[in-house]
Design a protein around this motif. Sequence first.
Motif, PDB file in Angstrom:
ATOM      1  N   LYS A 257       0.811  -1.214   0.000  1.00  0.00           N
ATOM      2  CA  LYS A 257       0.000   0.000   0.000  1.00  0.00           C
ATOM      3  C   LYS A 257       0.846   1.267   0.000  1.00  0.00           C
ATOM      4  CE  LYS A 257      -4.325  -1.487   0.160  1.00  0.00           C
ATOM      5  NZ  LYS A 257      -5.359  -1.056  -0.803  1.00  0.00           N
ATOM      6  N   ASP A 258       2.159   1.131   0.076  1.00  0.00           N
ATOM      7  CA  ASP A 258       3.051   2.290   0.069  1.00  0.00           C
ATOM      8  C   ASP A 258       3.494   2.554  -1.368  1.00  0.00           C
ATOM      9  OD1 ASP A 258       4.885   4.276   0.509  1.00  0.00           O
ATOM     10  OD2 ASP A 258       6.380   2.986   1.450  1.00  0.00           O
ATOM     11  N   SER A 259       2.842   3.537  -2.010  1.00  0.00           N
ATOM     12  CA  SER A 259       3.155   3.801  -3.416  1.00  0.00           C
ATOM     13  C   SER A 259       4.562   4.349  -3.592  1.00  0.00           C
ATOM     14  CB  SER A 259       2.141   4.799  -3.991  1.00  0.00           C
ATOM     15  OG  SER A 259       2.171   6.034  -3.291  1.00  0.00           O
ATOM     16  N   GLY A 260       5.166   4.886  -2.526  1.00  0.00           N
ATOM     17  CA  GLY A 260       6.512   5.419  -2.631  1.00  0.00           C
ATOM     18  C   GLY A 260       7.599   4.377  -2.529  1.00  0.00           C
ATOM     19  N   ARG A 261       7.236   3.125  -2.332  1.00  0.00           N
ATOM     20  CA  ARG A 261       8.244   2.082  -2.129  1.00  0.00           C
ATOM     21  C   ARG A 261       9.012   1.773  -3.408  1.00  0.00           C
ATOM     22  NH1 ARG A 261       3.878  -0.718  -3.775  1.00  0.00           N
ATOM     23  NH2 ARG A 261       4.174  -2.762  -4.777  1.00  0.00           N
TER      24      ARG A 261
END
Length: 989
Positions: A257-261
């Motif tokens: 759910k972390d789009s910045g990963r």
Amino acid sequence: MMKGRLTMYSLCLCLTSAVTFIEAFNPNTGLSNDTATYTHQRITLEAIDRIAADFILTSNQVTSSQTTEYDYVIKQHFGADCDSYEYYKNRAQQFASAVSKVYQSYRTDPDYTVNSERIYEAHTLVQDTRLEIASILSSGTLSDTTETLFMEKVGKCLMIVQSFYSNTNWVEMNGRVAYPDFGSLAAQSLMPIASSSDATCRTCDDRTVELKRGSCNNNLVFSDRLTSGYLSGQLHSPKPTANPASTTGKCSHGGVKDSGRTTPAAGGINKETKNWDLSPHAHLHNDASEAAIQATVAFFMDPTTGIFTDEVQTTVAKLLGLQLKSTLSLGFAIDVSGSMADDLASVKASLRVKVNEVQGSTDGTVQYVLATFNDPASLTTNASTTDTDEMIRWIEALTPKGNYDCPEFAISGLLAAIRLVEPNATIILATDADAKDISDSNTAISEAIAKKIKIEFLLTGNCTRRRRDAPARYKRNLATFRSIAASTGGTVYQIGSSELTTVLNQLLEQDFASSTAVVDFFVQTTSESSSMDIPVDNEATNLVITISGPYSLTQATLADPTGTVQIFSTKGSTQYYSSNRITMTIQNPKPGTWVLTRLFLRQWEVNVTVSSAIDIDTQLIETDDTGIYYVSTRNPIIGKNYSAAVVVYNLNSSSTSFALSILDEEGTVSYNTPIYLNFGPSKITGYTSIVIPSTSFYVQLSGTNQDGFQFKRTLGTSIKPVGVDLFVQPIFGNLAIGTPQNITYTLSNQGSTTQTYTVSIVDDKGRILSPTSQHHSVSAGNDTTGIFQLTSTIELEYITYTVSVTTSGSSTVLQATTYTAMFAGSYCSAFMTSQCSEENIGSSNCSLTNWSAKAAFSFDVTTFIVTDNVTVSMDGTDRTRLHMTGTCCVTNFTINAFPTTGSGCQASQSVVGSVFQSSTDDVSDQEDADVTSATSNSIGLFVGVLVGVAVLILGVKAVLKYVTSKRTVEEDDGVITTLGFNMRNSNKF
């Protein structure tokens, strides 16, 4: 008895797998969670168990124990008082719920989740909140208001402290140990934190299959400085932009759910779960959880800065829910004058029920004392007994006598009870009149104090209403009752006759050690069988069956599992009849199916309780749109999906065949489904999914115990579904003096038709600004928002407010939420860095040994006053801190510090190496104080002590096992008075 007709509600067992969006440890365990995963709830509950067990052992509450296993020590502490053990477990859950509440409001704020390298900001937020907690604990006797505020502030700190271990790289560098400096008042700085230019992580492959092979295990660049991951969707401090081709950069939080990963550095470092899809460092989840547990324990009990370190034992026991009930002696002083006719009936009913419940259920013998008073004093009587049957006969024999004269010889009756009860007893005095013999009050106080007796007053009236010359006398009498209560640790309750039963039941619940569990209840109509089965398991030591409806004892029989009809002729088998109610009591009942038979066709209401260590609690857990579980604190919404979490106490792990039943308000089983129970080390839980029905319902658990006997336990409170939701935004920060503060709410019509609602607000200090109610017409499926305002001009004032909703024209409260707000002021706390031993204090060599301490303030210190023979220096870099030293000839010190303008703060501290004693008080503006300016190079010292002004708030913690409706009270000098709210006991009988 499980009645046979089934009405199918939309109730289903649902096992789902959902991907949730989490920013720290999950707040609560839910239906689809891996029970091996640590959540904020599990971390907090395990930490509270460790704290409680340690406190019990170190304070000699348990002098010898076969093991230091936490739950065993705690159960040993409570012994047969299983109701108090359940209260302790509920208190621990309150701490966990406080953390969850903060998570729900601030989970996207990196200062709370310790994401985005906001480590120092989170650290200072905890420090500031700890000073506020110190202010609360030093404000005097803790009331409901201050306890609630204390819990909210603790929840705020624990949310941040625990998140530090799941989201930073501390565990990767140091393993499963706590970082004592984070959030500590003793810490003036932290270990190095990565700078904005530091690339802290290497890109790693975060596909699940690769993560399981350790692809991200070594993705951190540094091992000598703190960092934390950046999570998309946080309110501020987004992940810095990096060259897409780079293989290093700031760490990601990670998870699907972390789009910045996917931006450098790709991957992540969070350890929130054991699920690789959510946590790239899932292999360290248990280590992070253990470190978080240790940090939570230290937050409370660290020998230097733990919030409980300098508190008296009784305060710690109260806040942890470890107080024991009086089991040896309980006294009653009852007004039996003619005017007490209606009130006396309520008193008799409550006493009869409680004495029956306790009969034969405690480890020790209970001494009962019953004193009565009237006018003249010669009518005062008193008697004591350890025979429960005899006490019940005395209760039944109570009758009002005489006319409506006023006042009565209340102190005479009180003294009669004091002189018969054993030491450490509680006496409850009930009257509707003033005391005629107030001249004897000092005698009553001195004798009660000598025997350590607590006295509670239930006042349902006074002489003012009967005599025109009575107001002055009433004030004197109320002052007398207040003085006696305050001197003995009791409370004066000014209540209406309609509230007598509720408050008396509350006091009896507090003071009687018992293990009462509800087995079943049902309404048996005239069209149903006159033969009723009642299962009794071999854990039950006392069986009480209460039947409402019969005209006499001859209209009911009870047969044991062998078919033998009880003749109730022995001490262990009794029955009583009063006011169309039969009460049957069987001590040590035979396990098996008992049969209750109706001999006259009349509708019955039957309530079955047992004395047993086995009992249940239930929580409803709701899921938000991201899949996060929260314990619901509001009435559930009709037709909405919830997880039902059943908590079981003291059930043997060899028990089997568990089923969860839903009962309607008449005890009819509307649904029954198997349920799996997980037997944890200190908690037994089961989860199932339900769709909330349209009418009030009860939850019941049944099964087969280790010896093959069927057991059944029913939740003693009904769950009330509604068609409207009311969410009130909590206030976790402190409010500015003199500035109106918005209280925002969202009202949602969850029903099928347009409704007009009234939303109202009340508070305990009269600080709410007009309007105090607002009307909303809301169409089905829609919501609206509204705002109330409150303000105060008083520093450090605590205000408790309740926002509720009704439908227009109705007085029935559908939803209500209560919060406590704190207005800003000056806070401070002192703590020892090296202490004196008991041997050094006062010895001839006391001057040869030194102690040292620090004091932290919420403001930059400009001037101060300190106790004689204490040396003070200003911290060289932080003007909010002072350093104190002295010899062990000084047993305690007090320091008063002031900012350039406004109020200061006073901190006092014992220098002896003993836990549990300290105080901090607010200090008024420094108008006439002789003080000297303090700078980092020149410190002014003055001899003397300035006595600070502390706010003493007297109160009582109301714990009602069977009451679902909340009672709003106004506390005035230790006198509890209702605000006119409808108080209702929801116990079926």
